[in-house]
Design a protein around this motif. Sequence first.
Motif, PDB file in Angstrom:
ATOM      1  N   LEU A 102      19.263-112.135  -1.504  1.00 10.89           N
ATOM      2  CA  LEU A 102      19.013-112.261  -3.001  1.00 10.89           C
ATOM      3  C   LEU A 102      17.326-112.124  -3.088  1.00 10.89           C
ATOM      4  O   LEU A 102      16.965-111.451  -3.846  1.00 10.89           O
ATOM      5  CB  LEU A 102      19.338-113.405  -3.563  1.00 10.89           C
ATOM      6  CG  LEU A 102      21.007-113.679  -4.050  1.00 10.89           C
ATOM      7  CD1 LEU A 102      21.443-114.572  -4.626  1.00 10.89           C
ATOM      8  CD2 LEU A 102      21.237-112.315  -5.159  1.00 10.89           C
ATOM      9  N   GLY A 103      16.870-113.005  -2.157  1.00 14.90           N
ATOM     10  CA  GLY A 103      15.368-113.026  -1.991  1.00 14.90           C
ATOM     11  C   GLY A 103      14.795-111.336  -1.766  1.00 14.90           C
ATOM     12  O   GLY A 103      13.593-111.112  -2.227  1.00 14.90           O
TER      13      GLY A 103
ATOM     14  N   LYS B  49      21.744-101.116  -7.703  1.00 17.20           N
ATOM     15  CA  LYS B  49      22.578-101.918  -8.613  1.00 17.20           C
ATOM     16  C   LYS B  49      21.950-102.906  -9.601  1.00 17.20           C
ATOM     17  O   LYS B  49      22.230-102.854 -10.884  1.00 17.20           O
ATOM     18  CB  LYS B  49      23.697-102.554  -8.105  1.00 17.20           C
ATOM     19  CG  LYS B  49      24.625-101.335  -6.913  1.00 17.20           C
ATOM     20  CD  LYS B  49      25.756-102.150  -6.094  1.00 17.20           C
ATOM     21  CE  LYS B  49      26.631-101.310  -5.557  1.00 17.20           C
ATOM     22  NZ  LYS B  49      27.590-102.094  -4.805  1.00 17.20           N
ATOM     23  N   PHE B  50      20.952-103.688  -9.104  1.00 29.40           N
ATOM     24  CA  PHE B  50      20.231-104.515  -9.800  1.00 29.40           C
ATOM     25  C   PHE B  50      19.599-103.662 -10.653  1.00 29.40           C
ATOM     26  O   PHE B  50      19.631-104.100 -12.180  1.00 29.40           O
ATOM     27  CB  PHE B  50      19.459-105.453  -9.067  1.00 29.40           C
ATOM     28  CG  PHE B  50      19.959-106.710  -8.611  1.00 29.40           C
ATOM     29  CD1 PHE B  50      20.109-107.573  -9.388  1.00 29.40           C
ATOM     30  CD2 PHE B  50      20.841-106.744  -7.399  1.00 29.40           C
ATOM     31  CE1 PHE B  50      20.831-108.753  -8.751  1.00 29.40           C
ATOM     32  CE2 PHE B  50      21.655-107.756  -6.914  1.00 29.40           C
ATOM     33  CZ  PHE B  50      21.283-108.894  -7.674  1.00 29.40           C
ATOM     34  N   LEU B  51      18.690-102.923 -10.344  1.00 27.43           N
ATOM     35  CA  LEU B  51      17.860-102.079 -11.148  1.00 27.43           C
ATOM     36  C   LEU B  51      18.679-101.423 -12.560  1.00 27.43           C
ATOM     37  O   LEU B  51      18.305-101.483 -13.398  1.00 27.43           O
ATOM     38  CB  LEU B  51      17.186-100.745 -10.163  1.00 27.43           C
ATOM     39  CG  LEU B  51      16.246 -99.978 -11.071  1.00 27.43           C
ATOM     40  CD1 LEU B  51      15.092-100.905 -11.793  1.00 27.43           C
ATOM     41  CD2 LEU B  51      15.558 -98.935 -10.316  1.00 27.43           C
TER      42      LEU B  51
ATOM     43  N   GLU C 198      28.620-110.002  -6.996  1.00 31.93           N
ATOM     44  CA  GLU C 198      28.919-108.787  -5.722  1.00 31.93           C
ATOM     45  C   GLU C 198      28.142-109.025  -4.350  1.00 31.93           C
ATOM     46  O   GLU C 198      28.679-108.892  -3.538  1.00 31.93           O
ATOM     47  CB  GLU C 198      28.544-107.510  -6.483  1.00 31.93           C
ATOM     48  CG  GLU C 198      29.052-106.358  -5.385  1.00 31.93           C
ATOM     49  CD  GLU C 198      28.705-105.059  -6.170  1.00 31.93           C
ATOM     50  OE1 GLU C 198      28.591-103.931  -5.357  1.00 31.93           O
ATOM     51  OE2 GLU C 198      28.348-104.789  -7.326  1.00 31.93           O
ATOM     52  N   ILE C 199      27.103-109.464  -4.725  1.00 33.94           N
ATOM     53  CA  ILE C 199      26.227-109.853  -3.439  1.00 33.94           C
ATOM     54  C   ILE C 199      26.667-111.023  -2.666  1.00 33.94           C
ATOM     55  O   ILE C 199      27.039-111.174  -1.570  1.00 33.94           O
ATOM     56  CB  ILE C 199      24.803-110.110  -3.773  1.00 33.94           C
ATOM     57  CG1 ILE C 199      24.036-108.498  -3.956  1.00 33.94           C
ATOM     58  CG2 ILE C 199      24.095-110.721  -2.486  1.00 33.94           C
ATOM     59  CD1 ILE C 199      22.392-108.775  -4.089  1.00 33.94           C
ATOM     60  N   MET C 200      26.998-112.005  -3.624  1.00 36.08           N
ATOM     61  CA  MET C 200      27.651-113.124  -2.957  1.00 36.08           C
ATOM     62  C   MET C 200      29.103-113.150  -2.366  1.00 36.08           C
ATOM     63  O   MET C 200      29.586-113.787  -1.430  1.00 36.08           O
ATOM     64  CB  MET C 200      27.781-114.422  -4.057  1.00 36.08           C
ATOM     65  CG  MET C 200      26.488-114.756  -4.644  1.00 36.08           C
ATOM     66  SD  MET C 200      26.421-115.991  -5.644  1.00 36.08           S
ATOM     67  CE  MET C 200      27.213-117.171  -4.950  1.00 36.08           C
TER      68      MET C 200
ATOM     69  N   ASP D 231      30.043-110.418  -1.144  1.00 36.47           N
ATOM     70  CA  ASP D 231      30.049-109.419   0.387  1.00 36.47           C
ATOM     71  C   ASP D 231      29.635-110.258   1.329  1.00 36.47           C
ATOM     72  O   ASP D 231      28.480-110.546   1.444  1.00 36.47           O
ATOM     73  CB  ASP D 231      29.198-108.282  -0.017  1.00 36.47           C
ATOM     74  CG  ASP D 231      29.155-107.373   1.077  1.00 36.47           C
ATOM     75  OD1 ASP D 231      29.861-107.467   2.174  1.00 36.47           O
ATOM     76  OD2 ASP D 231      28.565-106.154   0.949  1.00 36.47           O
ATOM     77  N   LYS D 232      30.485-110.902   2.232  1.00 38.32           N
ATOM     78  CA  LYS D 232      30.165-111.541   3.281  1.00 38.32           C
ATOM     79  C   LYS D 232      29.563-111.031   4.458  1.00 38.32           C
ATOM     80  O   LYS D 232      29.002-111.554   5.418  1.00 38.32           O
ATOM     81  CB  LYS D 232      31.426-112.412   3.895  1.00 38.32           C
ATOM     82  CG  LYS D 232      32.318-113.310   2.609  1.00 38.32           C
ATOM     83  CD  LYS D 232      31.543-114.389   1.927  1.00 38.32           C
ATOM     84  CE  LYS D 232      32.330-114.935   0.891  1.00 38.32           C
ATOM     85  NZ  LYS D 232      31.354-116.085   0.263  1.00 38.32           N
ATOM     86  N   THR D 233      29.905-109.552   4.352  1.00 41.74           N
ATOM     87  CA  THR D 233      29.106-108.841   5.657  1.00 41.74           C
ATOM     88  C   THR D 233      27.805-108.585   5.448  1.00 41.74           C
ATOM     89  O   THR D 233      26.993-108.060   6.369  1.00 41.74           O
ATOM     90  CB  THR D 233      30.221-107.686   6.075  1.00 41.74           C
ATOM     91  OG1 THR D 233      29.939-106.808   4.674  1.00 41.74           O
ATOM     92  CG2 THR D 233      31.378-108.087   6.252  1.00 41.74           C
ATOM     93  N   LEU D 234      27.421-108.544   4.253  1.00 42.54           N
ATOM     94  CA  LEU D 234      25.971-108.174   3.900  1.00 42.54           C
ATOM     95  C   LEU D 234      24.961-109.076   4.475  1.00 42.54           C
ATOM     96  O   LEU D 234      25.058-110.274   4.197  1.00 42.54           O
ATOM     97  CB  LEU D 234      25.977-108.079   2.110  1.00 42.54           C
ATOM     98  CG  LEU D 234      24.448-107.579   1.838  1.00 42.54           C
ATOM     99  CD1 LEU D 234      24.248-106.021   2.216  1.00 42.54           C
ATOM    100  CD2 LEU D 234      24.357-107.732   0.381  1.00 42.54           C
ATOM    101  N   ASN D 235      24.039-108.450   5.140  1.00 46.93           N
ATOM    102  CA  ASN D 235      22.982-109.347   5.679  1.00 46.93           C
ATOM    103  C   ASN D 235      21.653-108.582   6.001  1.00 46.93           C
ATOM    104  O   ASN D 235      21.449-107.697   6.736  1.00 46.93           O
ATOM    105  CB  ASN D 235      23.391-109.603   7.272  1.00 46.93           C
ATOM    106  CG  ASN D 235      22.526-110.684   7.671  1.00 46.93           C
ATOM    107  OD1 ASN D 235      21.506-111.379   7.160  1.00 46.93           O
ATOM    108  ND2 ASN D 235      22.606-111.126   9.122  1.00 46.93           N
ATOM    109  N   ILE D 236      20.994-108.861   5.016  1.00 51.02           N
ATOM    110  CA  ILE D 236      19.622-108.032   4.627  1.00 51.02           C
ATOM    111  C   ILE D 236      18.596-108.716   5.465  1.00 51.02           C
ATOM    112  O   ILE D 236      18.138-109.832   4.932  1.00 51.02           O
ATOM    113  CB  ILE D 236      19.384-107.783   3.094  1.00 51.02           C
ATOM    114  CG1 ILE D 236      20.496-107.015   2.527  1.00 51.02           C
ATOM    115  CG2 ILE D 236      17.966-107.065   3.063  1.00 51.02           C
ATOM    116  CD1 ILE D 236      20.236-106.672   1.058  1.00 51.02           C
ATOM    117  N   LYS D 237      18.114-108.098   6.654  1.00 56.38           N
ATOM    118  CA  LYS D 237      16.812-108.595   7.083  1.00 56.38           C
ATOM    119  C   LYS D 237      15.659-107.406   7.221  1.00 56.38           C
ATOM    120  O   LYS D 237      16.054-106.286   7.769  1.00 56.38           O
ATOM    121  CB  LYS D 237      17.047-109.101   8.452  1.00 56.38           C
ATOM    122  CG  LYS D 237      18.067-110.407   8.558  1.00 56.38           C
ATOM    123  CD  LYS D 237      18.153-110.956   9.968  1.00 56.38           C
ATOM    124  CE  LYS D 237      19.065-112.057   9.952  1.00 56.38           C
ATOM    125  NZ  LYS D 237      19.478-112.650  11.208  1.00 56.38           N
TER     126      LYS D 237
END
Length: 1095
Positions: A666-667, A585-587, A519-521, A523-529
């Motif tokens: 992911l990190g 979701k991971f948890l 699901e994370i991979m 989602d092309k718009t997801l950008n966690i910084k």
Amino acid sequence: MLQNPSAKLTDVDPSVAQHYHDKLLEARREKAHETQDPSAVLWLDEIQDAVLKANQDTQEALQFSQSIQAVNEAVDSGEPAQTLAALRSPGAGLYGVTSECGQTYQDDLSKIKEEKKAEGDNGSEWMKHWVKGGHNYYYNLQSKEGTWVEPEGFLQNNTQLNKEDIQSVVSGVTTAYNREQLWLANETLIAKLQARCRGYMVRNGQKERMNFLKSQEPAVNCIQAHWKGHKQRKKFKDRKQHLKDHTDEAVKIQSMVRMHQARKKYKDRLKYFQDHINQVVKIQAFIRANKARDDYKTLISAEDPPMAVVRKFVHLLDHSDQDFQEELELMHLREEVVTNIRSNQQLENDLNLMDIKIGLLVKNKITLQEVVSHSKKLTRKNKGQLSNMMMMNKQRGGLKALSKEKRVKLEAYQFLFYLLQTNPTYLAKLIFQMPQNKSTKFMDSVIFTLYNYASNQREEYLLTKLFKTALQEEIKSKVDEMKEIITGNPTVIKMVVSFHRGARGQNALRQILAPVVKEIMDDKTLNIKTDPVDIYKNWVNQMETQTGEASKLPYDVTPEQAMAHEEVRIRLEASIKNMKTITDKFLLAIIVSVDKIPYGMRFVSKVLKDTLHEKFPDATEDELLKIVGNLLYYRYMNPAIVAPDAFDIIEVSAGGQLTTEQRRNLGSVAKMLQHAASNKMFLGDNAHLNPINEYLSNSYQKFRRFFLAACDVPSLEDKFNVDQYSDLVTVTKPVIYISIGEIINTHTLLLDHQDAIAPEHNDPIHELLEDLGEVPTVESLIGENPLPPNDPNKELMGKTEVSLTLTNKFDLPGEANAEMDARTLLLNTKRLIVDVIRFQPGDTLTEILDLSASTEQEAEYQRAMQRRAIRDAKTPEKMKQVKPVVDDSLTLQGKKDKIKSNLQRLAELGKVHPENRYQDLINDVAKDIRNQRRYRQRRKAELVRLQQTNTALNSKTTFFNVQIDSYNQYIKTCMDNLASKGKAKPGNNKAKKSKQVSQKYTASRLHEKGVLIAIEDLQPNQFKNAIFEISPAETVGVFEVKAKFMGVHLETLQLEYQDLLQLQYEGVAVMKLFDRATINVNLLIFLLNKKFYGK
């Protein structure tokens, strides 16, 4: 006069002259009355109005007369619809006509007309009608014309109905109909009123009758009694006399009737059964099944199951043809799985090394020829070579050659590896007698091979037991503080995680993590910084891209300066919100997956928690659970989240890889989960993430419940249903597939450390090592001539695999040992009892033993023994028991005598109790039956699991082959490029080579650099006397580290660069060298890069 032209009157009809005259007279009277002038005259317009009104009256009178005639004609026709239509004609001037009463109108009008006709028809054609205005209008029925002047000889027709007659009938019928509708509308009320009236009348009548009967009750009773008594006595006397007169006939009739009834009942019952034969069979089957279930329930739940119940199920202890087929298939699958695992491991190791070599090639640290040389090992024939090598030494004078000397050597190794496999204490101690790098190789090669990579339940039980013993030993001897489990790299923890994250646990990780990772991979718009500086720089770059102008904001800022901007804070909040959502979701995926985690991981977690609590009793439960979380999440799950492609969590094509954004996302999630699992808050440099701390605390509570649930597992014995007799009752003997090199390596290590792993001189392992003697060479075990030490074929020979059928030397059920070993004697006795009770029934064992066997029972027993002998002859050699524990040549009575003798000896040894009629033995037989059923169920499940594992291994092999093709294509391209540049001069190789100069450092120098942290039992002021020499080995990526103290060489170990990178990747900060020196992993890598790779 009216027709006088001078009058100028219009529409004057001479036939209406009489009516003109009447209307003009009426008009003049009305005018004289209105004007109060008797002499008043009519004016011309008033005369014209009177003429018009007279004409209109004439038309209406004619229409009225015709309508009345139409009603008469309709009545004569007898059609109610026609009559109703005529009545409703506007010209008739009738009122109250209702459509529902059409038939009634017809009937009543017909009746009146018939009555008129009955009086006689005068035959007149004229009808006189009294019309509006009080005038008479005469209508001719034949010509259908009328006149206002009475005809000469006028006679009223007496059969025609006039308006008064018709209106009278209509009004009467309509009134009756309306009345009837009114009654119908109030029918319920009327019915109630009538019911109440009738009820009142009936009650009054009944009350009067009851009062009368009560007043006359004595007389009534007396009369009835006398009359009934008289009738009954007379009837009885007559019947009695009749029966006396016909006694013989009555007897004959009764017998015939009874016979007929009995026959009919039997035939009906028989026919009923025949008609319902299918239902009868089902009922019988249901009853028998219920009985069998009840008996089996008694067998498994009763404390002392009856002999009759045990006898019903004793046949389950036999091994059918299907059992042997499944065992053969299981053996073949295990062999194939082990071969595939070893082949894949070899391919994976070679591919990892090729990764390093290509990386060094890119940085000009080694030559292309070295890479090409290594690539020759990467061939698709590896798997086939490993398989073929297993049979190689059978055709020569190797370990499995058909000679007595080789057979003794083979059996000695089989005895040794059986003892090592079933007694985990030896291996657990041996692991910690070796340096860490050697113990890791030993675990990866020998230990997992010894347990066939836990390919069945027995070996999984034994391997998990080894994990437990080794972990307890490591904590007991190596761990001084609890934090060392987290900060260090415990050998057993590393082994457990490596094993369960491999083929055995890989599917579990994929099931738990694959959906959310994908699901994370996707989602092309997801950008966690979450770094304010990165967010700030990204914002500045975005503004410059959109505006096309250089930003006036500075590019290099501190986190505090970046957070001063509102846009940065907004973007950080949005990023934190996204990170919380993804982390949730991971948890959720993790905490609901307790049952998916491999049993071995959960059991080791429980052992870790309990052992630490035992050694550190003052530790709180939260501290213990953090250690468990470090194992279950950080070491087991976290690397698979950070690098899902490396652990086959997701499918990645050869040469493909995750994008930088995907790895960063992911990190970030892994970092959040790591903090939550360890209940670690964001402080200091991460102060901008303080709002997440409350979320982390809540998440830790969820993790805490998850860790507690993960540690709640059954014991090994309950999980795998293993006891002391398990190896004695299985169909097949345990078989392992091990290389010659691993055999020699294990033999050497045991000889070197036998006093440490077995301090007592009477330990069985000393006897086995003494039987084996000196460590043989590879060539002698294979049956080849000795080779030079550096011969490359020697390494290939060491990979030759053999299968060892493991046997327990100290528990052989031979006749000599049976006299001394009470456990073996008990087993022999149980098998004798099983053979006896199958053919001779009885309520107790003593009753069966005391009764003599019949001829039929003896014959049936002999036939069964013959079938067993035929079946045993067809049994493959690997599936036979070591030696028959029961002599089948004995007769049934002979076995009973043998049982009596054995029971007497067992009673003397205290193993059985005659006072309860040897019920303990019957209970043991019942337990064996239950275990046999569970074993069959486990075997079927194991077949399915092995097939799935084999499929996954084949897929992985295919993936490796694709990688090999990719590497070969890369090397070919390099070779083509090299050839295109022209031939190089001999000896003029410009490619840079790795530095081969050794580097020597004193411990104090390494301590100054931060590489060395501490050395056990050595003070810092003594560090100058310790020297470490680091030199590259012949194998790329491997370094030899020599330790000297005051010039005396102490120890040498091999350090793999790939292992250091793996430790750095897993976040391990420190490690042990030589089991004494504590080293900083990151600084050691920096030192190696600087001195040997020029980085």
